[in-house]
Design an enzyme around this catalytic site. Structure first.
Site, short mmCIF file in Angstrom:
data_model
loop_
_atom_site.label_atom_id
_atom_site.label_comp_id
_atom_site.label_asym_id
_atom_site.label_seq_id
_atom_site.Cartn_x
_atom_site.Cartn_y
_atom_site.Cartn_z
N PRO A 182 -12.91 0.81 3.13
CA PRO A 182 -14.15 1.20 2.46
C PRO A 182 -13.95 2.52 1.73
O PRO A 182 -13.41 3.47 2.29
CB PRO A 182 -15.15 1.37 3.61
CG PRO A 182 -14.55 0.65 4.77
CD PRO A 182 -13.07 0.70 4.58
N GLY A 212 -2.18 2.26 5.38
CA GLY A 212 -1.99 3.50 4.63
C GLY A 212 -0.56 4.01 4.82
O GLY A 212 0.18 3.50 5.66
N HIS A 241 -0.75 -1.80 11.49
CA HIS A 241 0.58 -1.66 10.90
C HIS A 241 1.40 -0.82 11.87
O HIS A 241 1.02 0.32 12.16
CB HIS A 241 0.51 -0.93 9.56
CG HIS A 241 -0.03 -1.76 8.43
ND1 HIS A 241 -1.28 -2.31 8.44
CD2 HIS A 241 0.55 -2.14 7.26
CE1 HIS A 241 -1.46 -2.99 7.31
NE2 HIS A 241 -0.37 -2.90 6.58
N GLU A 295 6.63 0.42 10.45
CA GLU A 295 6.96 0.00 9.08
C GLU A 295 8.15 0.79 8.57
O GLU A 295 8.88 0.34 7.70
CB GLU A 295 5.78 0.34 8.18
CG GLU A 295 4.99 -0.81 7.69
CD GLU A 295 3.89 -0.33 6.74
OE1 GLU A 295 3.07 0.51 7.15
OE2 GLU A 295 3.87 -0.81 5.61
N ASP A 305 0.23 -8.01 -0.22
CA ASP A 305 -0.39 -7.60 -1.48
C ASP A 305 0.10 -8.56 -2.57
O ASP A 305 1.05 -8.24 -3.27
CB ASP A 305 0.03 -6.17 -1.82
CG ASP A 305 -0.37 -5.17 -0.74
OD1 ASP A 305 -1.56 -4.88 -0.62
OD2 ASP A 305 0.53 -4.71 0.02
P1 5GP Z 1 -7.52 -1.70 -0.10
O1 5GP Z 1 -7.64 -1.25 1.32
O2 5GP Z 1 -7.90 -0.62 -1.07
O3 5GP Z 1 -8.25 -2.97 -0.37
O4 5GP Z 1 -5.99 -2.09 -0.35
C1 5GP Z 1 -4.98 -1.15 -0.67
C2 5GP Z 1 -4.66 -0.27 0.52
O5 5GP Z 1 -4.09 -1.05 1.56
C3 5GP Z 1 -3.61 0.80 0.24
O6 5GP Z 1 -4.18 1.95 -0.32
C4 5GP Z 1 -3.02 1.05 1.63
O7 5GP Z 1 -3.84 1.93 2.36
C5 5GP Z 1 -3.10 -0.32 2.26
N1 5GP Z 1 -1.82 -1.06 2.14
C6 5GP Z 1 -1.53 -2.06 1.29
N2 5GP Z 1 -0.28 -2.50 1.49
C7 5GP Z 1 0.24 -1.78 2.48
C8 5GP Z 1 1.50 -1.78 3.15
O8 5GP Z 1 2.43 -2.54 2.85
N3 5GP Z 1 1.64 -0.86 4.16
C9 5GP Z 1 0.65 -0.02 4.53
N4 5GP Z 1 0.89 0.81 5.54
N5 5GP Z 1 -0.53 0.01 3.91
C10 5GP Z 1 -0.74 -0.85 2.91
#
Ligand code: 5GP
Length: 342
Positions: A97, A170, A197, A200, A283
């Site tokens: 959010p 994040g 997560h 990683e 993603d």
């Molecule tokens: P949102 O939460 O804005 O819909 O999706 C993007 C966010 O997801 C990024 O800013 C990040 O916080 C998180 N995110 C997306 N892919 C990854 C990943 O591969 N690893 C981690 N740790 N966070 C991710």
């Protein structure tokens, strides 16, 4: 290959803003030409790689493009429709959010807007069942994490079962899980499921050990858990003992360079052990992939037969957060999930 597209699939690890397709980015760029954002700033094409740091910069660019309720509504609708078109029958979508002062967007409206989009898709008859996980961005620290849990709690209690859990994501190189532990404990105690997560990057061993004591309900990536890559047998034992499913994202890890190549992906380690391993996209927009492609990559890389793939996809539903009746319809060429247990 048509087999992978027609295979009924379950997606459990998809970040909303990382899942925005080329077509949707096009519409967003047209809405905000003054930002001067180009496609190569929002997606990593095949054959290209990025450092983790660069990946996180890509999310910042997308966040600039998605900063109003209208944007979020369109993005969420498009993403749900695209997963459905790829043969995903059950989707757990996650998103952080965000508050945007200049557009008046609040965190509560952010979540409400995503849920409204999900409901509209359902109303439109889109053939997919969607649930939502509220995400904590680890770089925002203790207080924001606690606020996020309270927000998730409110939604879990007040909406129609759409909010089922919490994600911790994040930049893994920023912050420490110990600061987020009180928020995660609270979430767990109030019945939110935890998808964290973990491991990683190699430097997270101590944090992982701590967070595994919760224990989480699912693990995102878990790239450096096993001893061959610098993890430990103790960590593996904890995951196995608690039977915690892993969400595994092949292309994401190869393009983000935490795994050297597809054949060395840790999917092999966990799958061979018979541990619940769920293939996911992470993603799909940023990494230019979709779930069919990820299943096909797993199959070609690790020599899985169509039957193995079918089983892998069918077993994924056991790791979903709501409990499903194991009832499958055999009316079409592929069986599919029929009922959700209430
Ligand atoms: P949102 O939460 O804005 O819909 O999706 C993007 C966010 O997801 C990024 O800013 C990040 O916080 C998180 N995110 C997306 N892919 C990854 C990943 O591969 N690893 C981690 N740790 N966070 C991710």
């Amino acid at each position: 290959d048509i087999f992978y597209r027609e295979l009924p699939k379950v997606e459990l690890h998809a970040h909303l803003n990382g899942s925005v397709s080329f077509q949707t980015i096009e519409k967003l760029i047209a809405r905000k030409p003054h930002l001067n954002i180009e496609h190569n700033m929002t997606a990593i094409r095949n054959g290209q790689r990025r450092t983790m740091d660069e990946c996180f910069r890509v999310f910042k660019v997308i966040h600039q493009l998605v900063d109003t309720e209208e944007d979020i509504f369109m993005v969420a609708k498009d993403v749900v429709n695209e997963f459905a078109a790829d043969g995903v029958k059950y989707l757990e979508l996650r998103s952080t959010p965000r508050e945007e002062i200049k557009t008046g967007l609040t965190k509560r409206r952010y979540v409400e807007t995503v849920l409204e989009a999900v409901k509209q898709c359902k109303g439109d008859g889109v053939d997919i069942d969607v649930r939502f996980l509220v995400a904590i961005d680890r770089r925002n620290g203790t207080e924001v994490a606690m606020e996020t849990v309270k927000l998730a709690e409110d939604f879990m209690l007040s909406t129609d079962g759409l909010v089922v859990g919490l994600d911790l994501s994040g930049d893994p190189t920023v912050g420490h899980g110990r600061d987020l532990l009180p928020a995660l404990v609270r979430a767990k105690n109030c019945g939110l499921k935890l998808a964290l997560h973990l491991s990683e990057v190699p430097s997270q061993l101590e944090e992982t050990e701590l967070l595994l004591t919760l224990p989480p309900d699912r693990i995102g990536h878990g790239t450096f858990l096993h001893p061959d890559v610098g993890g430990s047998q103790t960590l593996v034992d904890a995951v196995v003992k608690n039977n915690i499913p892993l969400e595994l994202c092949l292309t994401s890890n190869v393009k983000g360079q935490t795994v050297p190549c597809y054949s060395e992906h840790h999917f092999k380690f966990w799958y061979q052990m018979g541990h619940p391993s769920v293939i996911c996209t992470d993603d799909k927009g940023v990494f230019s992939t979709d779930l069919s492609q990820e299943y096909e990559l797993a199959a070609t890389t690790f020599g899985l037969s169509h039957e193995d793939v079918w089983k892998l996809s069918q077993q994924a539903i056991d790791s979903a957060f709501p409990a499903f009746f194991k009832t499958w319809s055999h009316s079409s060429s592929f069986p599919r999930i029929l009922y959700l247990k209430q």
